[in-house]
Design a protein around this motif. Sequence first.
Motif, PDB file in Angstrom:
ATOM      1  N   GLY A  77       0.771  -1.230   0.000  1.00  0.00           N
ATOM      2  CA  GLY A  77       0.000   0.000   0.000  1.00  0.00           C
ATOM      3  C   GLY A  77       0.803   1.282   0.000  1.00  0.00           C
ATOM      4  N   THR A  78       2.119   1.216  -0.150  1.00  0.00           N
ATOM      5  CA  THR A  78       2.933   2.420  -0.219  1.00  0.00           C
ATOM      6  C   THR A  78       4.095   2.201  -1.169  1.00  0.00           C
ATOM      7  OG1 THR A  78       4.217   4.055   1.048  1.00  0.00           O
ATOM      8  CG2 THR A  78       4.392   1.757   1.744  1.00  0.00           C
ATOM      9  N   ASP A  79       4.495   3.262  -1.841  1.00  0.00           N
ATOM     10  CA  ASP A  79       5.687   3.187  -2.679  1.00  0.00           C
ATOM     11  C   ASP A  79       6.851   3.909  -2.030  1.00  0.00           C
ATOM     12  OD1 ASP A  79       4.781   5.762  -2.899  1.00  0.00           O
ATOM     13  OD2 ASP A  79       4.631   5.785  -5.097  1.00  0.00           O
ATOM     14  N   ARG A  80       6.693   4.330  -0.770  1.00  0.00           N
ATOM     15  CA  ARG A  80       7.774   4.991  -0.056  1.00  0.00           C
ATOM     16  C   ARG A  80       8.820   3.946   0.326  1.00  0.00           C
ATOM     17  NH1 ARG A  80       6.100   8.911   4.734  1.00  0.00           N
ATOM     18  NH2 ARG A  80       5.253   9.995   2.909  1.00  0.00           N
ATOM     19  N   PRO A  81      10.096   4.218   0.079  1.00  0.00           N
ATOM     20  CA  PRO A  81      11.138   3.248   0.442  1.00  0.00           C
ATOM     21  C   PRO A  81      11.202   3.052   1.951  1.00  0.00           C
ATOM     22  CG  PRO A  81      11.984   4.918  -1.075  1.00  0.00           C
ATOM     23  CD  PRO A  81      10.649   5.404  -0.617  1.00  0.00           C
ATOM     24  N   VAL A  82      11.218   1.805   2.369  1.00  0.00           N
ATOM     25  CA  VAL A  82      11.289   1.452   3.789  1.00  0.00           C
ATOM     26  C   VAL A  82      12.475   0.525   3.997  1.00  0.00           C
ATOM     27  CG1 VAL A  82      10.127   0.364   5.746  1.00  0.00           C
ATOM     28  CG2 VAL A  82       8.792   1.678   4.076  1.00  0.00           C
ATOM     29  N   THR A  83      13.292   0.827   5.000  1.00  0.00           N
ATOM     30  CA  THR A  83      14.458   0.007   5.314  1.00  0.00           C
ATOM     31  C   THR A  83      14.370  -0.468   6.758  1.00  0.00           C
ATOM     32  OG1 THR A  83      15.854   1.238   3.763  1.00  0.00           O
ATOM     33  CG2 THR A  83      16.969  -0.058   5.447  1.00  0.00           C
ATOM     34  N   LEU A  84      14.505  -1.763   6.939  1.00  0.00           N
ATOM     35  CA  LEU A  84      14.573  -2.348   8.271  1.00  0.00           C
ATOM     36  C   LEU A  84      16.018  -2.290   8.740  1.00  0.00           C
ATOM     37  CD1 LEU A  84      12.824  -3.914  10.413  1.00  0.00           C
ATOM     38  CD2 LEU A  84      13.642  -6.008   9.329  1.00  0.00           C
ATOM     39  N   CYS A  85      16.246  -1.742   9.939  1.00  0.00           N
ATOM     40  CA  CYS A  85      17.603  -1.532  10.444  1.00  0.00           C
ATOM     41  C   CYS A  85      17.755  -2.211  11.803  1.00  0.00           C
ATOM     42  CB  CYS A  85      17.896  -0.042  10.604  1.00  0.00           C
ATOM     43  SG  CYS A  85      17.559   0.971   9.139  1.00  0.00           S
TER      44      CYS A  85
END
Length: 308
Positions: A77-85
């Motif tokens: 539901g989103t095209d925003r880049p998400v990074t798990l850190c």
Amino acid sequence: MAKKSRTKTREAHAPGEVGPRQPCPCGSGKRYKACHGAEGGAAVYVARPFEGLPSECDIVALRELVPAATAPLTVEGTDRPVTLCTLLPMAAPAMYRDSGQVWLGLQVQHNFGDPSRDLAAALQLALAADEPGVIGLTDPPGEGPRLQDLVADDALTITVHDGFDFWVADVENKDDVAAALEQANAAANPTARLTQVEAAYWTNVGTKEHLRWVMPEPEDQLLDALARLHAAGDDVIVDGARLVGMFRAHGLLAPVWDLPVGTGPEPLEDPAAEFKARLDTALASDEPLTADERSARSGLANRQVTIR
């Protein structure tokens, strides 16, 4: 008149149930009766919070064992880049960056009982943020979604970093955070993820090297299999290595081997794959444990340390 016994009557509890005076399995360090077992205490405790995620074992490792690593996270539901850190500055739950990226932190200070729901709440707050900044999570998230409900059913592509320079990869003026970054980098032990098996991480802590390997099998089944290998002398990864115990974290076991100093990660690749094949054979066995294997199992069970 006979003296009254000074021994207090102990409350009985069912097998597998946590006793009131035992450590709370949430990892808080408190007794159960003062934590999740207390009236008005934390509302929920999920023993295996990341179950069902394809990279469950790696997520547990990144949360508990690995200092610096990242993985792109595909969120529905989103095209925003998400990074798990693994860890964000100030142990923040999440950040909305000037670059438009969302970072989600695994190693945090709060503990509301279900890390998966906590992560989902922080992620939703970051995705809804209007301005860049740190996203806090100071209250329990309630009955909202869990991480399993928000992300695509894909295995993670994990990058292990030498330090935390990724914190400033999208920052123009790095001078403002140079001191904090230097301090964080100094505390990060060299770590590498093996490529031929899942969720196995080599690390160098200075005086020792270790292989720490998070495994998905049920605890009793895995202990039986490790005991079979240990009794047969087949649990040695490389010459001089020794299975010294295991961590228990988020419902999974992570066996730990001490390695000869100077081993490094590359020489572990083929031997780890060969060990995995031996372990799979031992896991498939339904033969009763021998006396030597039962003794080995008891020794392994006594060398477990619960992290969470």
